[in-house]
Design an enzyme around this catalytic site. Structure first.
Site, PDB file in Angstrom:
ATOM      1  N   ASP A 179     -28.482 -77.171 -68.189  1.00 49.64           N
ATOM      2  CA  ASP A 179     -28.265 -78.288 -67.271  1.00 49.64           C
ATOM      3  C   ASP A 179     -27.804 -77.625 -65.979  1.00 49.64           C
ATOM      4  O   ASP A 179     -26.693 -77.108 -65.888  1.00 49.64           O
ATOM      5  CB  ASP A 179     -27.229 -79.262 -67.833  1.00 49.64           C
ATOM      6  CG  ASP A 179     -27.493 -80.685 -67.358  1.00 49.64           C
ATOM      7  OD1 ASP A 179     -28.163 -80.840 -66.311  1.00 49.64           O
ATOM      8  OD2 ASP A 179     -27.027 -81.635 -68.004  1.00 49.64           O
TER       9      ASP A 179
ATOM     10  N   ARG B 118     -33.831 -93.353 -66.998  1.00 56.55           N
ATOM     11  CA  ARG B 118     -32.659 -93.462 -67.863  1.00 56.55           C
ATOM     12  C   ARG B 118     -31.382 -93.237 -67.070  1.00 56.55           C
ATOM     13  O   ARG B 118     -31.409 -92.607 -66.008  1.00 56.55           O
ATOM     14  CB  ARG B 118     -32.741 -92.490 -69.040  1.00 56.55           C
ATOM     15  CG  ARG B 118     -33.062 -91.055 -68.669  1.00 56.55           C
ATOM     16  CD  ARG B 118     -33.860 -90.405 -69.805  1.00 56.55           C
ATOM     17  NE  ARG B 118     -33.970 -88.958 -69.656  1.00 56.55           N
ATOM     18  CZ  ARG B 118     -34.920 -88.365 -68.935  1.00 56.55           C
ATOM     19  NH1 ARG B 118     -35.803 -89.090 -68.269  1.00 56.55           N
ATOM     20  NH2 ARG B 118     -34.972 -87.058 -68.867  1.00 56.55           N
TER      21      ARG B 118
ATOM     22  N   ARG C  41     -29.713 -90.220 -62.710  1.00 53.63           N
ATOM     23  CA  ARG C  41     -30.298 -88.964 -62.232  1.00 53.63           C
ATOM     24  C   ARG C  41     -31.785 -88.916 -62.474  1.00 53.63           C
ATOM     25  O   ARG C  41     -32.551 -88.489 -61.619  1.00 53.63           O
ATOM     26  CB  ARG C  41     -29.606 -87.798 -62.948  1.00 53.63           C
ATOM     27  CG  ARG C  41     -30.364 -86.488 -62.881  1.00 53.63           C
ATOM     28  CD  ARG C  41     -29.465 -85.301 -63.011  1.00 53.63           C
ATOM     29  NE  ARG C  41     -28.415 -85.359 -62.020  1.00 53.63           N
ATOM     30  CZ  ARG C  41     -27.225 -84.776 -62.141  1.00 53.63           C
ATOM     31  NH1 ARG C  41     -26.935 -84.096 -63.219  1.00 53.63           N
ATOM     32  NH2 ARG C  41     -26.338 -84.875 -61.185  1.00 53.63           N
ATOM     33  N   TYR C  42     -32.201 -89.323 -63.668  1.00 55.30           N
ATOM     34  CA  TYR C  42     -33.619 -89.263 -64.030  1.00 55.30           C
ATOM     35  C   TYR C  42     -34.221 -90.636 -63.811  1.00 55.30           C
ATOM     36  O   TYR C  42     -33.527 -91.651 -63.870  1.00 55.30           O
ATOM     37  CB  TYR C  42     -33.764 -88.837 -65.491  1.00 55.30           C
ATOM     38  CG  TYR C  42     -33.115 -87.506 -65.789  1.00 55.30           C
ATOM     39  CD1 TYR C  42     -33.744 -86.316 -65.413  1.00 55.30           C
ATOM     40  CD2 TYR C  42     -31.881 -87.428 -66.419  1.00 55.30           C
ATOM     41  CE1 TYR C  42     -33.155 -85.093 -65.680  1.00 55.30           C
ATOM     42  CE2 TYR C  42     -31.288 -86.200 -66.690  1.00 55.30           C
ATOM     43  CZ  TYR C  42     -31.923 -85.039 -66.320  1.00 55.30           C
ATOM     44  OH  TYR C  42     -31.337 -83.832 -66.579  1.00 55.30           O
TER      45      TYR C  42
ATOM     46  N   CYS D 213     -12.473 -81.237 -76.743  1.00 55.49           N
ATOM     47  CA  CYS D 213     -13.149 -79.963 -76.941  1.00 55.49           C
ATOM     48  C   CYS D 213     -12.758 -79.048 -75.802  1.00 55.49           C
ATOM     49  O   CYS D 213     -12.814 -79.444 -74.634  1.00 55.49           O
ATOM     50  CB  CYS D 213     -14.659 -80.164 -76.919  1.00 55.49           C
ATOM     51  SG  CYS D 213     -15.195 -81.475 -78.025  1.00 55.49           S
TER      52      CYS D 213
ATOM     53  N   ASP E 148     -22.179 -75.091 -69.419  1.00 54.24           N
ATOM     54  CA  ASP E 148     -22.239 -75.417 -67.985  1.00 54.24           C
ATOM     55  C   ASP E 148     -21.262 -74.562 -67.173  1.00 54.24           C
ATOM     56  O   ASP E 148     -20.305 -74.019 -67.711  1.00 54.24           O
ATOM     57  CB  ASP E 148     -21.912 -76.899 -67.784  1.00 54.24           C
ATOM     58  CG  ASP E 148     -23.026 -77.801 -68.272  1.00 54.24           C
ATOM     59  OD1 ASP E 148     -24.184 -77.333 -68.324  1.00 54.24           O
ATOM     60  OD2 ASP E 148     -22.749 -78.958 -68.621  1.00 54.24           O
TER      61      ASP E 148
ATOM     62  N   LYS F 275     -31.623 -81.035 -66.494  1.00 55.27           N
ATOM     63  CA  LYS F 275     -31.867 -80.153 -67.638  1.00 55.27           C
ATOM     64  C   LYS F 275     -33.201 -79.438 -67.494  1.00 55.27           C
ATOM     65  O   LYS F 275     -34.211 -80.065 -67.229  1.00 55.27           O
ATOM     66  CB  LYS F 275     -31.889 -80.978 -68.914  1.00 55.27           C
ATOM     67  CG  LYS F 275     -30.571 -81.667 -69.203  1.00 55.27           C
ATOM     68  CD  LYS F 275     -30.674 -82.511 -70.451  1.00 55.27           C
ATOM     69  CE  LYS F 275     -29.390 -83.251 -70.744  1.00 55.27           C
ATOM     70  NZ  LYS F 275     -29.178 -84.398 -69.839  1.00 55.27           N
TER      71      LYS F 275
ATOM     72  N   CYS G 280     -11.049 -89.239 -75.740  1.00 49.74           N
ATOM     73  CA  CYS G 280     -11.709 -88.649 -76.915  1.00 49.74           C
ATOM     74  C   CYS G 280     -10.653 -88.530 -78.009  1.00 49.74           C
ATOM     75  O   CYS G 280      -9.458 -88.506 -77.726  1.00 49.74           O
ATOM     76  CB  CYS G 280     -12.259 -87.263 -76.608  1.00 49.74           C
ATOM     77  SG  CYS G 280     -13.429 -87.277 -75.244  1.00 49.74           S
TER      78      CYS G 280
ATOM     79  N   ARG H  25     -17.191 -82.279 -69.232  1.00 46.32           N
ATOM     80  CA  ARG H  25     -16.592 -83.296 -68.363  1.00 46.32           C
ATOM     81  C   ARG H  25     -15.083 -83.186 -68.394  1.00 46.32           C
ATOM     82  O   ARG H  25     -14.381 -84.169 -68.536  1.00 46.32           O
ATOM     83  CB  ARG H  25     -17.041 -84.702 -68.766  1.00 46.32           C
ATOM     84  CG  ARG H  25     -18.461 -84.963 -68.404  1.00 46.32           C
ATOM     85  CD  ARG H  25     -18.809 -86.424 -68.166  1.00 46.32           C
ATOM     86  NE  ARG H  25     -20.250 -86.498 -68.155  1.00 46.32           N
ATOM     87  CZ  ARG H  25     -20.982 -86.917 -69.181  1.00 46.32           C
ATOM     88  NH1 ARG H  25     -20.423 -87.400 -70.258  1.00 46.32           N
ATOM     89  NH2 ARG H  25     -22.297 -86.894 -69.102  1.00 46.32           N
TER      90      ARG H  25
ATOM     91  N   CYS I 165     -15.472 -78.689 -73.142  1.00 41.87           N
ATOM     92  CA  CYS I 165     -16.047 -79.927 -72.607  1.00 41.87           C
ATOM     93  C   CYS I 165     -16.604 -79.734 -71.196  1.00 41.87           C
ATOM     94  O   CYS I 165     -15.980 -79.115 -70.345  1.00 41.87           O
ATOM     95  CB  CYS I 165     -14.987 -81.021 -72.569  1.00 41.87           C
ATOM     96  SG  CYS I 165     -15.630 -82.573 -71.925  1.00 41.87           S
TER      97      CYS I 165
HETATM   98  C1  LIG Z   1     -28.793 -85.532 -70.247  1.00 40.03           C
HETATM   99  C2  LIG Z   1     -28.789 -86.679 -69.404  1.00 40.03           C
HETATM  100  C3  LIG Z   1     -29.645 -87.756 -69.651  1.00 40.03           C
HETATM  101  C4  LIG Z   1     -30.569 -87.801 -70.854  1.00 40.03           C
HETATM  102  O1  LIG Z   1     -31.544 -86.835 -70.821  1.00 40.03           O
HETATM  103  P1  LIG Z   1     -32.571 -86.731 -72.020  1.00 40.03           P
HETATM  104  O2  LIG Z   1     -33.315 -85.484 -71.713  1.00 40.03           O
HETATM  105  O3  LIG Z   1     -33.405 -87.953 -71.989  1.00 40.03           O
HETATM  106  O4  LIG Z   1     -31.785 -86.644 -73.282  1.00 40.03           O
HETATM  107  C5  LIG Z   1     -29.628 -88.812 -68.781  1.00 40.03           C
HETATM  108  N1  LIG Z   1     -28.828 -88.826 -67.696  1.00 40.03           N
HETATM  109  C6  LIG Z   1     -28.012 -87.801 -67.425  1.00 40.03           C
HETATM  110  C7  LIG Z   1     -27.181 -87.856 -66.198  1.00 40.03           C
HETATM  111  C8  LIG Z   1     -27.956 -86.693 -68.269  1.00 40.03           C
HETATM  112  O5  LIG Z   1     -27.121 -85.686 -67.997  1.00 40.03           O
HETATM  113  S1  SF4 Z   2     -17.368 -82.689 -75.291  1.00 34.08           S
HETATM  114 FE1  SF4 Z   2     -15.853 -83.631 -73.909  1.00 34.08          FE
HETATM  115  S2  SF4 Z   2     -16.407 -85.769 -73.811  1.00 34.08           S
HETATM  116 FE2  SF4 Z   2     -17.428 -84.906 -75.627  1.00 34.08          FE
HETATM  117  S3  SF4 Z   2     -15.985 -85.270 -77.302  1.00 34.08           S
HETATM  118 FE3  SF4 Z   2     -15.581 -83.228 -76.538  1.00 34.08          FE
HETATM  119  S4  SF4 Z   2     -13.947 -83.561 -75.028  1.00 34.08           S
HETATM  120 FE4  SF4 Z   2     -14.846 -85.548 -75.406  1.00 34.08          FE
END
Ligand SMILES: *Cc1c(COP(=O)(O)O)cnc(C)c1O
Ligand code: SF4
Length: 371
Positions: free
Chosen positions: A279, A65, A61-62, A78, A242, A286, A74, A83, A81
Protein backbone atom coordinates in the site's frame (compact mmCIF):
# COMPACT_ATOMS: atom_id res chain seq x y z
CA UNK A 1 5.33 4.79 27.31
CA UNK A 2 2.49 7.23 26.82
CA UNK A 3 2.67 7.47 23.06
CA UNK A 4 0.68 4.51 21.78
CA UNK A 5 -2.17 2.75 23.58
CA UNK A 6 -1.91 -0.71 25.05
CA UNK A 7 -4.69 -3.27 25.36
CA UNK A 8 -4.49 -7.04 25.21
CA UNK A 9 -7.44 -9.35 25.73
CA UNK A 10 -6.84 -12.05 28.36
CA UNK A 11 -7.50 -14.64 25.67
CA UNK A 12 -4.84 -13.22 23.35
CA UNK A 13 -2.38 -12.88 26.24
CA UNK A 14 -2.94 -16.57 26.98
CA UNK A 15 -1.47 -17.40 23.56
CA UNK A 16 1.92 -15.99 24.56
CA UNK A 17 4.24 -18.95 25.04
CA UNK A 18 7.36 -17.07 26.12
CA UNK A 19 7.28 -13.55 27.51
CA UNK A 20 10.07 -12.23 25.29
CA UNK A 21 10.82 -11.08 21.80
CA UNK A 22 11.22 -14.59 20.44
CA UNK A 23 7.47 -15.03 20.79
CA UNK A 24 5.41 -13.85 17.81
CA UNK A 25 2.25 -13.17 19.82
CA UNK A 26 4.25 -11.24 22.43
CA UNK A 27 5.82 -9.11 19.71
CA UNK A 28 2.48 -8.29 18.13
CA UNK A 29 0.83 -7.05 21.33
CA UNK A 30 3.44 -6.02 23.91
CA UNK A 31 5.01 -2.59 23.31
CA UNK A 32 8.73 -2.35 22.73
CA UNK A 33 11.00 0.64 23.07
CA UNK A 34 11.83 0.26 19.36
CA UNK A 35 8.39 1.74 18.58
CA UNK A 36 9.88 5.13 19.41
CA UNK A 37 12.70 4.91 16.86
CA UNK A 38 11.31 6.54 13.74
CA UNK A 39 13.50 7.18 10.72
CA UNK A 40 12.56 10.48 9.03
CA UNK A 41 10.75 8.92 6.07
CA UNK A 42 8.00 7.52 8.27
CA UNK A 43 4.82 9.47 8.85
CA UNK A 44 1.64 9.06 10.85
CA UNK A 45 -0.54 8.80 7.74
CA UNK A 46 1.68 7.41 4.97
CA UNK A 47 -1.30 6.31 2.88
CA UNK A 48 -2.60 9.91 3.00
CA UNK A 49 -6.01 8.62 3.99
CA UNK A 50 -6.81 11.99 5.53
CA UNK A 51 -6.53 13.57 2.06
CA UNK A 52 -9.12 11.22 0.57
CA UNK A 53 -11.84 11.84 3.14
CA UNK A 54 -14.83 13.68 1.63
CA UNK A 55 -16.62 13.07 4.94
CA UNK A 56 -14.54 12.73 8.11
CA UNK A 57 -13.97 9.01 8.64
CA UNK A 58 -14.89 7.97 5.10
CA UNK A 59 -11.93 7.23 2.82
CA UNK A 60 -12.90 7.31 -0.86
CA UNK A 61 -9.77 6.36 -2.77
CA UNK A 62 -10.80 3.79 -5.36
CA UNK A 63 -13.59 4.43 -7.84
CA UNK A 64 -16.11 1.81 -6.72
CA UNK A 65 -15.46 1.35 -3.00
CA UNK A 66 -14.97 3.33 0.18
CA UNK A 67 -13.71 2.64 3.67
CA UNK A 68 -15.54 3.80 6.78
CA UNK A 69 -13.75 4.29 10.08
CA UNK A 70 -16.61 3.33 12.39
CA UNK A 71 -14.69 3.36 15.67
CA UNK A 72 -11.21 4.12 16.94
CA UNK A 73 -11.30 1.36 19.55
CA UNK A 74 -9.78 -2.13 19.35
CA UNK A 75 -9.84 -4.95 21.87
CA UNK A 76 -6.12 -5.53 21.42
CA UNK A 77 -3.82 -2.89 19.98
CA UNK A 78 -1.48 -4.37 17.42
CA UNK A 79 1.99 -2.96 17.74
CA UNK A 80 2.24 -3.02 13.94
CA UNK A 81 -1.03 -1.16 13.34
CA UNK A 82 -1.06 1.00 10.23
CA UNK A 83 -3.63 3.36 11.75
CA UNK A 84 -1.68 4.13 14.89
CA UNK A 85 -2.78 7.73 14.37
CA UNK A 86 -6.37 6.59 14.92
CA UNK A 87 -6.53 3.33 16.86
CA UNK A 88 -6.98 3.96 20.54
CA UNK A 89 -5.84 7.58 20.47
CA UNK A 90 -9.24 8.68 21.70
CA UNK A 91 -11.99 6.17 22.20
CA UNK A 92 -14.79 7.25 19.90
CA UNK A 93 -17.43 5.56 17.82
CA UNK A 94 -19.31 6.90 14.83
CA UNK A 95 -22.07 9.32 15.77
CA UNK A 96 -25.57 9.43 14.28
CA UNK A 97 -24.71 12.68 12.55
CA UNK A 98 -21.55 11.27 10.95
CA UNK A 99 -23.45 8.23 9.82
CA UNK A 100 -26.07 10.46 8.19
CA UNK A 101 -23.33 12.43 6.42
CA UNK A 102 -21.79 9.15 5.23
CA UNK A 103 -25.11 7.90 3.89
CA UNK A 104 -25.70 11.24 2.14
CA UNK A 105 -22.29 11.00 0.45
CA UNK A 106 -22.92 7.41 -0.62
CA UNK A 107 -26.26 8.45 -2.11
CA UNK A 108 -24.52 11.17 -4.10
CA UNK A 109 -21.96 8.62 -5.30
CA UNK A 110 -23.85 5.64 -6.69
CA UNK A 111 -20.60 4.42 -8.25
CA UNK A 112 -19.62 3.17 -4.78
CA UNK A 113 -20.76 -0.45 -4.66
CA UNK A 114 -18.71 -1.70 -1.75
CA UNK A 115 -18.29 -0.17 1.70
CA UNK A 116 -15.65 -1.48 4.06
CA UNK A 117 -16.55 -0.94 7.69
CA UNK A 118 -13.22 -0.58 9.45
CA UNK A 119 -11.59 1.29 12.30
CA UNK A 120 -10.22 0.58 14.86
CA UNK A 121 -12.14 -2.63 15.11
CA UNK A 122 -15.85 -2.40 14.26
CA UNK A 123 -16.65 -5.61 16.15
CA UNK A 124 -15.82 -3.75 19.38
CA UNK A 125 -19.08 -1.83 18.78
CA UNK A 126 -22.11 -3.22 20.55
CA UNK A 127 -24.21 -5.44 18.32
CA UNK A 128 -26.94 -2.76 18.41
CA UNK A 129 -24.60 0.02 17.35
CA UNK A 130 -23.05 -2.08 14.59
CA UNK A 131 -26.54 -2.93 13.41
CA UNK A 132 -27.33 0.80 13.15
CA UNK A 133 -24.29 1.25 10.94
CA UNK A 134 -25.16 -1.70 8.70
CA UNK A 135 -28.83 -0.74 8.50
CA UNK A 136 -27.88 2.81 7.47
CA UNK A 137 -25.54 1.55 4.75
CA UNK A 138 -28.25 -0.81 3.52
CA UNK A 139 -30.53 2.21 2.97
CA UNK A 140 -28.34 3.10 0.00
CA UNK A 141 -29.44 0.93 -2.93
CA UNK A 142 -26.17 1.35 -4.84
CA UNK A 143 -24.17 -0.24 -2.01
CA UNK A 144 -24.05 -3.86 -3.07
CA UNK A 145 -21.67 -5.42 -0.62
CA UNK A 146 -20.64 -4.47 2.87
CA UNK A 147 -17.29 -5.66 4.15
CA UNK A 148 -16.16 -5.64 7.75
CA UNK A 149 -12.45 -5.49 8.56
CA UNK A 150 -11.86 -6.95 12.01
CA UNK A 151 -9.22 -8.66 14.13
CA UNK A 152 -11.81 -9.76 16.70
CA UNK A 153 -11.95 -13.41 15.51
CA UNK A 154 -8.19 -13.54 16.28
CA UNK A 155 -7.94 -11.58 19.52
CA UNK A 156 -11.43 -11.91 21.02
CA UNK A 157 -13.12 -14.89 19.33
CA UNK A 158 -15.69 -15.12 22.14
CA UNK A 159 -17.26 -11.95 20.69
CA UNK A 160 -18.46 -13.91 17.66
CA UNK A 161 -21.70 -14.99 19.29
CA UNK A 162 -24.77 -16.53 17.72
CA UNK A 163 -26.51 -13.21 18.42
CA UNK A 164 -23.95 -11.29 16.42
CA UNK A 165 -24.13 -13.78 13.55
CA UNK A 166 -27.93 -13.63 13.52
CA UNK A 167 -27.73 -9.83 13.25
CA UNK A 168 -25.14 -9.94 10.43
CA UNK A 169 -27.24 -12.38 8.38
CA UNK A 170 -29.97 -9.74 8.07
CA UNK A 171 -27.67 -7.46 6.07
CA UNK A 172 -26.22 -9.87 3.52
CA UNK A 173 -24.16 -9.79 1.35
CA UNK A 174 -21.71 -9.19 4.22
CA UNK A 175 -18.08 -10.16 3.76
CA UNK A 176 -15.52 -10.21 6.54
CA UNK A 177 -11.79 -9.76 6.24
CA UNK A 178 -9.95 -10.76 9.34
CA UNK A 179 -6.30 -10.42 10.32
CA UNK A 180 -4.37 -13.57 11.24
CA UNK A 181 -0.61 -13.15 11.02
CA UNK A 182 0.76 -16.32 12.53
CA UNK A 183 -0.29 -19.99 12.70
CA UNK A 184 -0.20 -19.81 16.53
CA UNK A 185 -3.27 -17.55 16.28
CA UNK A 186 -5.31 -20.37 14.79
CA UNK A 187 -6.65 -22.03 17.91
CA UNK A 188 -9.80 -24.01 18.71
CA UNK A 189 -11.40 -20.71 19.82
CA UNK A 190 -10.53 -18.66 16.73
CA UNK A 191 -11.44 -21.60 14.45
CA UNK A 192 -14.82 -21.82 16.17
CA UNK A 193 -15.38 -18.08 15.64
CA UNK A 194 -14.64 -18.42 11.93
CA UNK A 195 -16.88 -21.46 11.66
CA UNK A 196 -19.77 -19.52 13.17
CA UNK A 197 -19.30 -16.68 10.72
CA UNK A 198 -18.91 -18.98 7.74
CA UNK A 199 -22.01 -20.90 8.82
CA UNK A 200 -23.86 -17.57 8.90
CA UNK A 201 -23.06 -17.26 5.22
CA UNK A 202 -20.27 -14.71 5.61
CA UNK A 203 -17.38 -15.31 3.19
CA UNK A 204 -14.14 -14.88 5.12
CA UNK A 205 -10.89 -13.45 3.85
CA UNK A 206 -7.64 -12.80 5.64
CA UNK A 207 -5.24 -9.87 5.48
CA UNK A 208 -1.82 -10.49 7.01
CA UNK A 209 1.04 -8.08 7.45
CA UNK A 210 4.59 -9.25 6.86
CA UNK A 211 6.41 -8.61 10.14
CA UNK A 212 10.11 -9.06 10.80
CA UNK A 213 10.79 -11.70 13.40
CA UNK A 214 7.11 -12.64 13.54
CA UNK A 215 6.12 -14.22 10.24
CA UNK A 216 8.75 -13.28 7.66
CA UNK A 217 9.70 -16.88 6.95
CA UNK A 218 8.23 -18.76 3.97
CA UNK A 219 7.34 -21.82 6.05
CA UNK A 220 5.44 -19.72 8.59
CA UNK A 221 3.33 -18.08 5.89
CA UNK A 222 2.83 -21.46 4.24
CA UNK A 223 1.59 -22.97 7.49
CA UNK A 224 -0.61 -19.95 8.15
CA UNK A 225 -2.22 -20.14 4.70
CA UNK A 226 -2.80 -23.89 4.91
CA UNK A 227 -4.45 -23.54 8.29
CA UNK A 228 -6.57 -20.61 7.11
CA UNK A 229 -8.14 -22.50 4.23
CA UNK A 230 -8.80 -25.41 6.57
CA UNK A 231 -10.94 -23.11 8.74
CA UNK A 232 -12.67 -21.69 5.63
CA UNK A 233 -10.75 -18.42 5.57
CA UNK A 234 -9.36 -17.45 2.18
CA UNK A 235 -5.93 -15.76 2.30
CA UNK A 236 -6.64 -12.44 0.56
CA UNK A 237 -3.76 -10.02 0.99
CA UNK A 238 -0.27 -10.25 2.41
CA UNK A 239 0.77 -6.66 3.09
CA UNK A 240 4.18 -5.13 3.05
CA UNK A 241 4.44 -3.18 6.32
CA UNK A 242 3.42 0.46 5.75
CA UNK A 243 5.80 3.38 6.23
CA UNK A 244 4.02 4.36 9.38
CA UNK A 245 5.54 5.76 12.56
CA UNK A 246 6.17 3.25 15.31
CA UNK A 247 6.61 0.15 13.15
CA UNK A 248 10.10 0.45 11.71
CA UNK A 249 11.34 -2.53 13.75
CA UNK A 250 8.78 -4.72 11.97
CA UNK A 251 9.64 -3.73 8.41
CA UNK A 252 11.15 -6.27 6.03
CA UNK A 253 12.80 -5.55 2.68
CA UNK A 254 10.34 -5.80 -0.19
CA UNK A 255 12.39 -8.66 -1.57
CA UNK A 256 11.34 -10.81 1.40
CA UNK A 257 7.73 -10.71 0.30
CA UNK A 258 8.74 -11.64 -3.23
CA UNK A 259 10.80 -14.54 -1.91
CA UNK A 260 7.82 -15.75 0.06
CA UNK A 261 5.52 -15.51 -2.96
CA UNK A 262 8.10 -17.45 -4.99
CA UNK A 263 8.08 -20.14 -2.32
CA UNK A 264 4.29 -20.41 -2.12
CA UNK A 265 3.47 -20.64 -5.82
CA UNK A 266 3.42 -24.25 -6.97
CA UNK A 267 3.73 -25.58 -3.43
CA UNK A 268 0.25 -24.42 -2.40
CA UNK A 269 -3.10 -24.38 -4.09
CA UNK A 270 -3.95 -21.01 -5.61
CA UNK A 271 -6.81 -20.94 -3.13
CA UNK A 272 -4.30 -20.65 -0.30
CA UNK A 273 -2.06 -18.02 -1.88
CA UNK A 274 -2.69 -14.38 -0.97
CA UNK A 275 -1.77 -11.44 -3.17
CA UNK A 276 1.33 -9.66 -1.90
CA UNK A 277 0.62 -5.92 -1.96
CA UNK A 278 2.39 -2.72 -1.11
CA UNK A 279 0.00 0.00 0.00
CA UNK A 280 2.12 2.78 -1.37
CA UNK A 281 3.03 6.10 0.21
CA UNK A 282 1.53 9.33 -1.19
CA UNK A 283 -1.86 7.67 -1.48
CA UNK A 284 -0.87 5.53 -4.46
CA UNK A 285 -3.01 2.72 -3.11
CA UNK A 286 -2.34 -0.99 -3.19
CA UNK A 287 0.07 -2.33 -5.77
CA UNK A 288 0.47 -6.08 -6.18
CA UNK A 289 4.06 -7.29 -6.37
CA UNK A 290 5.01 -10.66 -7.81
CA UNK A 291 8.11 -12.53 -8.84
CA UNK A 292 8.63 -12.17 -12.61
CA UNK A 293 7.03 -15.00 -14.54
CA UNK A 294 7.22 -13.43 -18.01
CA UNK A 295 10.81 -14.10 -19.11
CA UNK A 296 10.62 -12.74 -22.63
CA UNK A 297 8.11 -11.73 -25.30
CA UNK A 298 7.95 -11.51 -29.07
CA UNK A 299 4.92 -10.92 -31.28
CA UNK A 300 4.56 -14.69 -31.74
CA UNK A 301 5.68 -16.17 -28.42
CA UNK A 302 5.64 -15.28 -24.77
CA UNK A 303 8.28 -17.10 -22.75
CA UNK A 304 7.03 -18.00 -19.30
CA UNK A 305 8.73 -19.74 -16.44
CA UNK A 306 7.08 -21.88 -13.82
CA UNK A 307 8.03 -22.23 -10.15
CA UNK A 308 10.39 -25.12 -10.95
CA UNK A 309 12.37 -23.03 -13.39
CA UNK A 310 10.87 -24.74 -16.44
CA UNK A 311 10.72 -22.39 -19.45
CA UNK A 312 7.71 -22.60 -21.72
CA UNK A 313 7.02 -20.76 -24.97
CA UNK A 314 3.38 -19.82 -25.14
CA UNK A 315 2.30 -19.25 -28.77
CA UNK A 316 0.15 -16.21 -29.39
CA UNK A 317 -2.99 -16.57 -31.53
CA UNK A 318 -2.04 -16.89 -35.21
CA UNK A 319 -4.01 -13.88 -36.38
CA UNK A 320 -2.43 -11.74 -33.79
CA UNK A 321 -4.55 -8.67 -34.29
CA UNK A 322 -7.09 -9.68 -31.68
CA UNK A 323 -10.34 -7.78 -31.33
CA UNK A 324 -10.01 -4.79 -29.05
CA UNK A 325 -11.44 -5.32 -25.57
CA UNK A 326 -14.82 -3.82 -25.19
CA UNK A 327 -14.80 -1.73 -22.03
CA UNK A 328 -15.61 1.90 -21.45
CA UNK A 329 -12.70 4.24 -21.13
CA UNK A 330 -12.32 7.72 -19.72
CA UNK A 331 -9.65 9.22 -21.93
CA UNK A 332 -9.89 12.54 -20.13
CA UNK A 333 -8.26 10.74 -17.21
CA UNK A 334 -6.36 7.87 -18.81
CA UNK A 335 -4.95 5.05 -16.71
CA UNK A 336 -2.31 2.50 -17.61
CA UNK A 337 -5.11 0.26 -18.86
CA UNK A 338 -6.07 2.91 -21.46
CA UNK A 339 -2.52 2.82 -22.82
CA UNK A 340 -2.55 -0.96 -23.10
CA UNK A 341 -5.94 -0.87 -24.81
CA UNK A 342 -4.75 1.76 -27.27
CA UNK A 343 -7.30 4.35 -26.13
CA UNK A 344 -4.57 6.77 -25.29
CA UNK A 345 -0.94 7.18 -26.27
CA UNK A 346 0.78 8.46 -23.15
CA UNK A 347 0.49 9.65 -19.58
CA UNK A 348 2.74 12.54 -18.64
CA UNK A 349 3.84 13.38 -15.11
CA UNK A 350 2.47 16.81 -14.22
CA UNK A 351 5.84 18.06 -13.02
CA UNK A 352 8.91 16.71 -14.78
CA UNK A 353 11.81 19.16 -15.12
CA UNK A 354 12.38 18.22 -18.75
CA UNK A 355 8.70 18.65 -19.65
CA UNK A 356 8.49 21.99 -17.87
CA UNK A 357 11.61 23.12 -19.74
CA UNK A 358 9.96 22.07 -22.98
CA UNK A 359 6.91 24.11 -22.16
CA UNK A 360 9.04 27.16 -21.42
CA UNK A 361 10.72 26.91 -24.83
CA UNK A 362 7.81 25.79 -26.95
CA UNK A 363 7.50 29.24 -28.59
CA UNK A 364 10.67 28.42 -30.57
CA UNK A 365 8.65 26.08 -32.79
CA UNK A 366 9.98 23.19 -34.82
CA UNK A 367 13.64 23.10 -35.81
CA UNK A 368 14.39 24.41 -39.30
CA UNK A 369 15.03 21.61 -41.79
CA UNK A 370 18.57 22.72 -42.40
CA UNK A 371 19.49 22.50 -38.73
C1 LIG B 1 -7.67 -1.43 0.88
C2 LIG B 1 -8.64 -0.40 0.70
C3 LIG B 1 -9.84 -0.65 0.03
C4 LIG B 1 -10.21 -2.03 -0.47
O1 LIG B 1 -9.39 -2.48 -1.47
P1 LIG B 1 -9.63 -3.91 -2.09
O2 LIG B 1 -8.45 -4.10 -2.97
O3 LIG B 1 -10.92 -3.87 -2.81
O4 LIG B 1 -9.67 -4.89 -0.96
C5 LIG B 1 -10.71 0.39 -0.15
N1 LIG B 1 -10.43 1.64 0.28
C6 LIG B 1 -9.28 1.91 0.91
C7 LIG B 1 -9.01 3.31 1.33
C8 LIG B 1 -8.34 0.91 1.15
O5 LIG B 1 -7.21 1.19 1.79
S1 SF4 C 1 -4.37 -3.47 13.09
FE1 SF4 C 1 -4.86 -1.55 14.17
S2 SF4 C 1 -6.99 -1.17 13.75
FE2 SF4 C 1 -6.61 -3.34 13.28
S3 SF4 C 1 -7.08 -4.42 15.18
FE3 SF4 C 1 -4.90 -4.01 15.20
S4 SF4 C 1 -4.75 -2.06 16.31
FE4 SF4 C 1 -6.87 -2.26 15.71
Amino acid sequence: MGKYPLAITPYYASLIRRADKTDPIFQMCVPQLAELNDPPFLSSDPLEECHDMPVPGLVHRYPDRALLIATTTCSTYCRHCTRKRVAGTRETTISKRRLEQTVAYLREHPEIHDVIVSGGDPLTLSTEHLEEVLASLRQVPSVQIIRIGTRVPVVLPQRITEDLCAMLRKYHPIWINTHFNHPYEITPESSEACTRLADAGVPLGNQSVLLRGVNDQPQIIEQLCRKLVSIRVRPYYLYQCDLVRGVEHFRTPLSRGIEIMEYLRGRLSGLAIPTFVVDTPHGGGKIPVLPTYVVSQSPTQTVLRNYEGMLIAYPEPQDRIAEPVDAPSDVSAPSVWDLAAGHHSHIKPAQATRLMRREAHCSVGPLPETF
